[in-house]
Design a protein around this motif. Structure first.
Motif, short mmCIF file in Angstrom:
data_model
loop_
_atom_site.label_atom_id
_atom_site.label_comp_id
_atom_site.label_asym_id
_atom_site.label_seq_id
_atom_site.Cartn_x
_atom_site.Cartn_y
_atom_site.Cartn_z
N ASP A 83 0.83 -1.22 0.00
CA ASP A 83 0.00 0.00 0.00
C ASP A 83 0.86 1.26 0.00
OD1 ASP A 83 -2.14 -1.58 0.12
OD2 ASP A 83 -2.88 -0.89 2.08
N TYR A 84 1.91 1.20 0.78
CA TYR A 84 2.84 2.35 0.87
C TYR A 84 3.51 2.57 -0.48
CZ TYR A 84 6.77 5.01 3.07
OH TYR A 84 7.70 5.95 3.43
N LEU A 85 3.99 1.49 -1.08
CA LEU A 85 4.60 1.59 -2.42
C LEU A 85 3.63 2.23 -3.41
CD1 LEU A 85 6.37 -1.87 -2.83
CD2 LEU A 85 7.46 0.32 -3.28
N GLY A 90 1.99 7.21 -6.75
CA GLY A 90 1.13 8.26 -7.29
C GLY A 90 1.80 9.63 -7.18
N ARG A 91 2.44 9.90 -6.06
CA ARG A 91 3.10 11.20 -5.86
C ARG A 91 4.36 11.30 -6.70
NH1 ARG A 91 1.88 9.77 -0.48
NH2 ARG A 91 4.02 9.81 0.28
N PHE A 92 5.04 10.17 -6.82
CA PHE A 92 6.26 10.13 -7.63
C PHE A 92 5.93 10.50 -9.08
CE2 PHE A 92 10.44 7.93 -6.58
CZ PHE A 92 11.15 8.62 -7.55
N SER A 110 8.78 25.35 -1.55
CA SER A 110 8.20 24.82 -0.31
C SER A 110 7.94 23.33 -0.43
CB SER A 110 6.87 25.51 0.00
OG SER A 110 7.08 26.87 0.22
N TYR A 111 7.41 22.93 -1.58
CA TYR A 111 7.13 21.48 -1.70
C TYR A 111 8.43 20.69 -1.84
CZ TYR A 111 4.35 17.30 -2.22
OH TYR A 111 3.79 16.04 -1.99
N ALA A 112 9.44 21.30 -2.43
CA ALA A 112 10.74 20.62 -2.49
C ALA A 112 11.25 20.35 -1.06
CB ALA A 112 11.75 21.45 -3.27
N LEU A 117 11.90 16.54 3.68
CA LEU A 117 11.47 16.11 5.03
C LEU A 117 10.89 14.70 4.99
CD1 LEU A 117 9.67 19.38 6.20
CD2 LEU A 117 11.78 18.47 7.17
N ARG A 118 10.17 14.39 3.94
CA ARG A 118 9.50 13.08 3.85
C ARG A 118 10.48 11.93 3.64
NH1 ARG A 118 3.77 14.11 0.57
NH2 ARG A 118 2.99 15.72 1.99
N HIS A 119 11.73 12.23 3.35
CA HIS A 119 12.74 11.17 3.25
C HIS A 119 13.49 10.97 4.57
CE1 HIS A 119 12.10 11.69 -1.13
NE2 HIS A 119 12.59 10.47 -1.24
N THR A 120 13.21 11.80 5.56
CA THR A 120 14.01 11.78 6.79
C THR A 120 13.18 11.46 8.03
OG1 THR A 120 13.63 14.08 7.39
CG2 THR A 120 15.40 13.65 5.79
C1 HEM Z 1 9.11 9.63 -1.68
C2 HEM Z 1 11.76 11.03 -5.45
C3 HEM Z 1 15.57 8.96 -3.35
C4 HEM Z 1 12.42 6.15 -1.09
C5 HEM Z 1 9.49 10.25 -2.83
C6 HEM Z 1 8.68 11.14 -3.61
C7 HEM Z 1 9.44 11.52 -4.67
C8 HEM Z 1 10.72 10.88 -4.57
C9 HEM Z 1 9.03 12.46 -5.78
C10 HEM Z 1 7.26 11.56 -3.28
C11 HEM Z 1 7.26 12.90 -2.60
C12 HEM Z 1 5.87 13.30 -2.11
O1 HEM Z 1 5.46 12.85 -1.05
O2 HEM Z 1 5.19 14.07 -2.83
C13 HEM Z 1 13.06 10.63 -5.18
C14 HEM Z 1 14.22 11.01 -5.95
C15 HEM Z 1 15.31 10.50 -5.30
C16 HEM Z 1 14.82 9.73 -4.19
C17 HEM Z 1 14.19 11.86 -7.20
C18 HEM Z 1 16.79 10.65 -5.59
C19 HEM Z 1 17.28 11.12 -6.74
C20 HEM Z 1 15.05 7.91 -2.65
C21 HEM Z 1 15.79 6.77 -2.14
C22 HEM Z 1 14.90 5.97 -1.54
C23 HEM Z 1 13.59 6.61 -1.62
C24 HEM Z 1 17.29 6.53 -2.26
C25 HEM Z 1 15.16 4.63 -0.91
C26 HEM Z 1 14.78 3.54 -1.51
C27 HEM Z 1 11.28 6.91 -0.92
C28 HEM Z 1 10.22 6.64 0.02
C29 HEM Z 1 9.29 7.67 -0.13
C30 HEM Z 1 9.78 8.53 -1.17
C31 HEM Z 1 10.14 5.47 1.00
C32 HEM Z 1 8.02 7.89 0.69
C33 HEM Z 1 8.36 8.84 1.84
C34 HEM Z 1 7.16 9.11 2.76
O3 HEM Z 1 6.98 8.32 3.70
O4 HEM Z 1 6.43 10.07 2.53
N1 HEM Z 1 10.72 10.11 -3.44
N2 HEM Z 1 13.46 9.86 -4.14
N3 HEM Z 1 13.73 7.78 -2.31
N4 HEM Z 1 10.99 8.06 -1.60
FE1 HEM Z 1 12.24 9.03 -2.79
#
Ligand code: HEM
Length: 193
Positions: A83-85, A90-92, A110-112, A117-120
């Motif tokens: 579900d998380y994936l 969708g946001r990706f 701001s969204y950047a 923050l959402r990665h940390t």
């Molecule tokens: C969330 C892009 C690196 C895992 C996202 C989102 C984007 C994105 C666009 C959605 C943002 C939103 O909530 O609107 C990218 C790009 C990266 C990167 C362009 C590096 C060039 C990584 C890496 C991982 C990762 C290395 C690890 C596998 C995740 C996860 C989320 C996420 C788990 C969900 C975070 C949450 O709980 O909201 N990423 N990401 N990302 N990404 Fe990345």
């Protein structure tokens, strides 16, 4: 932007970024992002619009093929959270088109910051209430720049553009990904940023 907003997508309603306009301008200058790149990104948006799901299939396939990466979409015990994936996907997808089509103004900045923050530890999992691991290691944020850039090129060639335009779009994509990852790293260490 058309189409329904993906779940958890809060573009336009996030707090202002702490990054100052001057810092932002200097960072753009550092990655050599110019008005020509912004034009090339608009072109890329039109090229990619109907290929977003195919791009995401490639990126998700790449993550799925690496256990140390898919672990960030899993519980601490390693159970992958489908579900998380799906929700993040969708946001990706929206981010791909936002990167090409949105003006890089205060709202975008701001969204950047929010995406960083959402990665940390600050905000990972919170948007989707996901029982996943709490933080993505900084080194993988940087490491991801290469696959997110290299895998885009074949999609940019699919609409009959000249080699020169494909190259322009690809370079502009590389620059925006680098720019954004640099912005996303601020929450990892505000004082060192
Ligand atoms: C969330 C892009 C690196 C895992 C996202 C989102 C984007 C994105 C666009 C959605 C943002 C939103 O909530 O609107 C990218 C790009 C990266 C990167 C362009 C590096 C060039 C990584 C890496 C991982 C990762 C290395 C690890 C596998 C995740 C996860 C989320 C996420 C788990 C969900 C975070 C949450 O709980 O909201 N990423 N990401 N990302 N990404 Fe990345």
């Amino acid at each position: 932007m058309t189409a329904q907003a993906p779940a958890g997508y809060t573009y336009g309603s996030t707090p202002p970024s702490p990054v100052t306009p001057d810092e932002f301008e200097k960072l753009k200058a550092t990655v050599l992002l110019t008005a020509d790149d912004e034009e090339a990104l608009r072109m890329a948006g039109d090229v990619l619009e109907d290929q977003v799901e195919d791009v995401l299939d490639v990126w998700y396939g790449f993550v799925a093929a690496h256990p140390h990466l898919v672990a960030y979409f899993a519980t601490p015990d390693g159970a992958v959270l489908q579900d998380y994936l799906a929700r993040v996907r969708g946001r990706f997808g929206r981010w791909i088109l936002d990167s090409c089509r949105r003006p890089y103004d205060g709202e975008w900045l701001s969204y950047a910051h929010e995406i960083g923050l959402r990665h940390t530890f600050d905000k990972k999992n919170r948007t989707d209430d996901a029982p996943s691991v709490p933080h993505i290691s900084l080194r993988y944020m940087v490491g991801f720049i290469y696959p997110i850039t290299a895998t885009m090129r074949p999609f940019l060639t699919k609409k009959g553009h000249s080699d020169e335009d494909v190259e322009r779009m690809h370079q502009a994509w590389f620059k925006t990904v680098t720019l954004q990852v640099a912005l996303w790293l601020r929450p990892y260490s505000p004082e060192k940023w």
